[in-house]
Design an enzyme around this catalytic site. Structure first.
Site, PDB file in Angstrom:
ATOM      1  N   GLU A 165       9.390  15.979  14.802  1.00 18.09           N
ATOM      2  CA  GLU A 165       9.963  15.755  13.624  1.00 18.09           C
ATOM      3  C   GLU A 165       9.045  16.844  12.702  1.00 18.09           C
ATOM      4  O   GLU A 165       7.965  16.961  12.545  1.00 18.09           O
ATOM      5  CB  GLU A 165       9.771  14.415  13.094  1.00 18.09           C
ATOM      6  CG  GLU A 165      10.472  14.050  11.822  1.00 18.09           C
ATOM      7  CD  GLU A 165       9.814  12.700  11.312  1.00 18.09           C
ATOM      8  OE1 GLU A 165       8.945  12.202  11.567  1.00 18.09           O
ATOM      9  OE2 GLU A 165      10.890  12.042  10.885  1.00 18.09           O
TER      10      GLU A 165
ATOM     11  N   GLU B 238       9.267   1.163  11.054  1.00 18.07           N
ATOM     12  CA  GLU B 238      10.267   2.130  10.732  1.00 18.07           C
ATOM     13  C   GLU B 238       9.690   3.498  10.756  1.00 18.07           C
ATOM     14  O   GLU B 238       9.089   3.693  10.107  1.00 18.07           O
ATOM     15  CB  GLU B 238      10.917   1.718   9.371  1.00 18.07           C
ATOM     16  CG  GLU B 238      11.307   0.238   9.357  1.00 18.07           C
ATOM     17  CD  GLU B 238      12.406  -0.380   9.954  1.00 18.07           C
ATOM     18  OE1 GLU B 238      13.061   0.388  10.578  1.00 18.07           O
ATOM     19  OE2 GLU B 238      12.256  -1.634  10.166  1.00 18.07           O
TER      20      GLU B 238
ATOM     21  N   CYS C 144      13.640  10.763   7.032  1.00 17.03           N
ATOM     22  CA  CYS C 144      13.514  10.327   8.340  1.00 17.03           C
ATOM     23  C   CYS C 144      14.911  10.683   9.067  1.00 17.03           C
ATOM     24  O   CYS C 144      15.014  11.092  10.428  1.00 17.03           O
ATOM     25  CB  CYS C 144      13.250   8.993   8.508  1.00 17.03           C
ATOM     26  SG  CYS C 144      14.257   7.664   7.443  1.00 17.03           S
TER      27      CYS C 144
ATOM     28  N   LYS D 162       0.814  -1.250  -0.017  1.00 14.88           N
ATOM     29  CA  LYS D 162       0.025  -0.033   0.005  1.00 14.88           C
ATOM     30  C   LYS D 162       0.961   1.362   0.011  1.00 14.88           C
ATOM     31  O   LYS D 162       1.489   1.546   0.900  1.00 14.88           O
ATOM     32  CB  LYS D 162      -0.787   0.131   1.289  1.00 14.88           C
ATOM     33  CG  LYS D 162      -2.327   0.605   1.170  1.00 14.88           C
ATOM     34  CD  LYS D 162      -2.308   2.024   0.922  1.00 14.88           C
ATOM     35  CE  LYS D 162      -1.922   2.954   2.074  1.00 14.88           C
ATOM     36  NZ  LYS D 162      -1.775   4.409   1.860  1.00 14.88           N
TER      37      LYS D 162
HETATM   38  P1  NAD Z   1       2.307   8.451   7.490  1.00 14.02           P
HETATM   39  O1  NAD Z   1       2.380   7.398   8.866  1.00 14.02           O
HETATM   40  O2  NAD Z   1       1.418   9.618   7.452  1.00 14.02           O
HETATM   41  O3  NAD Z   1       1.785   7.310   6.353  1.00 14.02           O
HETATM   42  C1  NAD Z   1       2.790   6.272   6.063  1.00 14.02           C
HETATM   43  C2  NAD Z   1       1.922   5.257   5.283  1.00 14.02           C
HETATM   44  O4  NAD Z   1       0.861   4.799   6.389  1.00 14.02           O
HETATM   45  C3  NAD Z   1       1.289   5.931   4.167  1.00 14.02           C
HETATM   46  O5  NAD Z   1       1.082   4.868   3.246  1.00 14.02           O
HETATM   47  C4  NAD Z   1      -0.203   6.018   4.795  1.00 14.02           C
HETATM   48  O6  NAD Z   1      -1.219   6.180   3.798  1.00 14.02           O
HETATM   49  C5  NAD Z   1      -0.598   5.119   5.722  1.00 14.02           C
HETATM   50  N1  NAD Z   1      -1.247   5.213   6.758  1.00 14.02           N
HETATM   51  C6  NAD Z   1      -1.524   6.526   7.436  1.00 14.02           C
HETATM   52  N2  NAD Z   1      -2.590   6.540   8.194  1.00 14.02           N
HETATM   53  C7  NAD Z   1      -2.677   5.303   8.303  1.00 14.02           C
HETATM   54  C8  NAD Z   1      -3.800   4.505   9.163  1.00 14.02           C
HETATM   55  N3  NAD Z   1      -4.505   5.069  10.076  1.00 14.02           N
HETATM   56  N4  NAD Z   1      -4.009   2.894   9.059  1.00 14.02           N
HETATM   57  C9  NAD Z   1      -3.030   2.355   8.110  1.00 14.02           C
HETATM   58  N5  NAD Z   1      -2.118   2.958   7.407  1.00 14.02           N
HETATM   59  C10 NAD Z   1      -2.203   4.433   7.544  1.00 14.02           C
HETATM   60  O7  NAD Z   1       3.685   9.050   7.171  1.00 14.02           O
HETATM   61  P2  NAD Z   1       4.170   9.899   5.779  1.00 14.02           P
HETATM   62  O8  NAD Z   1       3.925  11.313   6.353  1.00 14.02           O
HETATM   63  O9  NAD Z   1       3.887   9.040   4.787  1.00 14.02           O
HETATM   64  O10 NAD Z   1       5.674   9.701   5.985  1.00 14.02           O
HETATM   65  C11 NAD Z   1       6.676  10.363   6.952  1.00 14.02           C
HETATM   66  C12 NAD Z   1       7.121   9.739   7.869  1.00 14.02           C
HETATM   67  O11 NAD Z   1       7.679   8.566   7.696  1.00 14.02           O
HETATM   68  C13 NAD Z   1       8.007  10.511   8.884  1.00 14.02           C
HETATM   69  O12 NAD Z   1       7.897  10.167  10.106  1.00 14.02           O
HETATM   70  C14 NAD Z   1       9.463   9.822   8.579  1.00 14.02           C
HETATM   71  O13 NAD Z   1      10.251   9.919   9.491  1.00 14.02           O
HETATM   72  C15 NAD Z   1       8.903   8.415   8.462  1.00 14.02           C
HETATM   73  N6  NAD Z   1       9.978   7.538   7.742  1.00 14.02           N
HETATM   74  C16 NAD Z   1      10.893   6.717   8.364  1.00 14.02           C
HETATM   75  C17 NAD Z   1      11.789   6.016   7.918  1.00 14.02           C
HETATM   76  C18 NAD Z   1      12.566   4.744   8.354  1.00 14.02           C
HETATM   77  O14 NAD Z   1      13.138   4.029   7.869  1.00 14.02           O
HETATM   78  N7  NAD Z   1      12.662   4.787   9.688  1.00 14.02           N
HETATM   79  C19 NAD Z   1      12.167   6.067   6.462  1.00 14.02           C
HETATM   80  C20 NAD Z   1      10.972   7.086   5.756  1.00 14.02           C
HETATM   81  C21 NAD Z   1      10.237   7.672   6.238  1.00 14.02           C
END
Ligand code: NAD
Length: 504
Positions: free
Chosen positions: A403, A269, A304, A193
């Site tokens: 963040e 992650e 991240c 997804k």
């Molecule tokens: P997000 O948590 O908003 O979304 C991530 C994914 O989860 C998306 O596909 C989104 O559609 C899905 N999602 C959102 N709400 C959901 C729910 N209620 N139920 C199920 N799925 C849901 O994050 P984002 O804004 O897309 O990404 C940014 C974040 O990702 C930052 O916090 C960043 O640090 C983190 N990140 C971490 C790493 C790592 O390896 N640690 C790498 C890249 C990004």
């Protein structure tokens, strides 16, 4: 013979001609959402609509999980030899590279990063990840336990089954590849997804995988919103594990979904607020400042592991802050489709407003804005923020604790080694950290004391598929990359056999 030089690519012309297919990929074919619903996928570069994307919901997730389960159960992939899976995945990696320009353009249009980096970083890194796990899988051995003579205990790894992969928008292809590489190599089936903000490359990857010979159903992609497709996948009773990358807030939900459903394994992650510690005995303050700026402003600050909390020893803090503020002129946002651009667009209007909100909070709390602090390219129709440096930040300020996920650096000052260890660790996050010092004893002492999954010493750029990537504390509980990632997508089985002594 005269040398021919390739004409520069006109990315704008290619972008204008592009008609991305936003339908899901389930069971190896393109399909609309069962409901027929779509959502608009627009480019943050200029706000232009790129595609109607299938709005996947529970029915689509059910279909994709059923397809993945069928594929897993009949062994069309899981029962192939590791060497056979390797061959298919290497072809998949080759196809990604062959489609490099198309994939890079989709990535840039969809999430706003400069085309030069989509071409040089995102597509090659995703392909290398798939190829690396392909190459690894026929070289990892199982174990025999050191038991007594009357028994043989085999410790074997088996593919786990159906993996749900839920990924963010900042590195759409790379984040997908970090899940797909180990899971597919291990023999699992995957339902991916992608983020609703950047679904286009994942869909194309699934088509290329099928072309490479991956059997239908082994890799499905269902685009959609988090609270619809994402929630349905994470709550699904027939999904064995969730590989999640995203915010800490959504990571919490993943654990709840597992608790409310089948206790599926959840590998999170999550976010970061990485501390970048610069001691006065650092022998190259200029390189320390350049590296901090380069790592902070790469990918518009939407990384991240961005070194967003820079902790500088008081005696060199003024010089460091001045240098890092001066560096920002190299990272002024420009058109991501121009080959020279190094800072692109923020992913969407929501993220833009969030980043600008943090900048206002920094100013209101008394931090000193030494560079940037404003929206940029406002006449473009897209979403841009000037690279921003705050000095005089205290660790209790919002811009030091949360963040931001945009091009905003906070510079804090410290006095002693003990102070800075406490300060650096005073964060809910623990993804990465850095120490800059010429003193080798101090480098080791501080690297050991920092509560982070990766610590960089006198650099911040090294990265490779061979090393684990993940965080301590609320930055997550899993590790992507390296052979350790196989642990997430395999079950460990013990098989006991009795060995009878000889009859005579
Ligand atoms: P997000 O948590 O908003 O979304 C991530 C994914 O989860 C998306 O596909 C989104 O559609 C899905 N999602 C959102 N709400 C959901 C729910 N209620 N139920 C199920 N799925 C849901 O994050 P984002 O804004 O897309 O990404 C940014 C974040 O990702 C930052 O916090 C960043 O640090 C983190 N990140 C971490 C790493 C790592 O390896 N640690 C790498 C890249 C990004």
């Amino acid at each position: 013979m005269g040398r021919t030089t390739a004409a520069p690519i006109d990315w704008h012309a290619r972008a204008a001609a592009l008609q991305p297919d936003g339908r899901a990929v389930i069971d190896g074919v393109r399909v609309a959402a069962a409901s027929g619903a779509t959502f608009d996928c627009a480019s943050p570069i200029d706000g232009r609509k790129l595609a109607d994307v299938a709005r996947g919901q529970a029915a689509d997730i059910d279909a994709a999980v059923a397809s993945a389960r069928r594929a897993f159960a009949d062994g069309r992939w899981a029962h192939q030899s590791p060497a056979a899976r390797k061959r298919v995945l290497l072809r998949f990696a080759d196809k990604l590279l062959a489609a490099k320009e198309e994939l890079a353009l989709l990535e840039t249009l969809d999430m706003g990063k400069p085309i030069r980096y989509s071409l040089a970083v995102d597509v090659p890194a995703a392909a290398r990840c798939i190829a690396w796990y392909a190459e690894a899988v026929d070289k990892v051995y199982d174990e025999i336990a050191p038991t007594g003579p009357q028994a043989l205990a085999l410790i074997t790894r088996e593919p786990m089954g159906v993996i749900g992969a839920i990924v963010p928008w900042n590195y759409p292809m790379i984040m997908a590849a970090w899940k797909l590489g180990p899971a597919l190599a291990a023999g699992d089936s995957v339902v991916l997804k992608p983020s609703e903000k950047s679904p286009l490359t994942a869909l194309r990857m699934a088509e290329l995988a099928v072309e490479a010979g991956l059997p239908p159903g082994v890799f499905n992609v269902v685009p959609g919103y988090g609270h619809e497709a994402g929630e349905a996948l994470a709550l699904h009773m027939d999904v064995d594990a969730i590989g999640f990358t995203g915010s800490t807030r959504t990571g919490r939900r993943m654990l709840e979904y597992a608790g409310r459903s089948n206790l599926k394994r959840v590998y999170n992650e999550l976010g970061g607020k990485s501390a970048y510690v610069v001691f006065a005995d650092c022998d190259d303050l200029e390189r320390a400042a350049k590296t901090a700026a380069g790592s902070m402003f790469f990918n518009q600050g939407e990384s991240c592991n961005a070194p967003s909390r820079v902790l500088v020893q008081a005696s060199v803090a003024e010089e460091f802050a001045a240098r890092v503020a001066a560096e920002t002129v190299k990272y002024l946002p420009a058109d991501p489709l121009e080959a020279g651009t190094v800072m692109g667009a923020i992913v969407d209007d929501i993220q833009l407003r969030s980043v600008l909100g943090y900048i206002e909070a920094g100013k209101a709390e008394g931090a000193v804005c030494r560079a940037g602090g404003t929206q940029a390219r406002t006449d473009s129709g897209g979403y841009y923020v000037a690279p921003t440096v705050f000095d005089g930040v205290r660790n209790d300020m919002k811009i030091a604790r949360e963040e931001i996920f945009g091009p905003v650096m906070s510079v804090l000052r410290f006095d002693t080694e003990l102070d800075v260890i406490a300060l650096a660790n005073d964060s809910p996050y623990g993804l990465q950290a850095a120490v800059w010092t010429a003193n080798v004893h101090r480098a080791h002492r501080v690297a050991r004391a920092l509560r982070a999954g990766t610590v960089h010493v006198n650099q911040y750029d090294e990265d490779d598929i061979t090393v684990p990537f993940g965080g301590y504390k609320q930055s997550g509980n899993g590790r992507d990359k390296s052979l350790h990632a196989f642990d997430k997508y395999t079950e460990l089985k013990t098989t006991w056999l009795r060995i009878e002594p000889a009859a005579s």
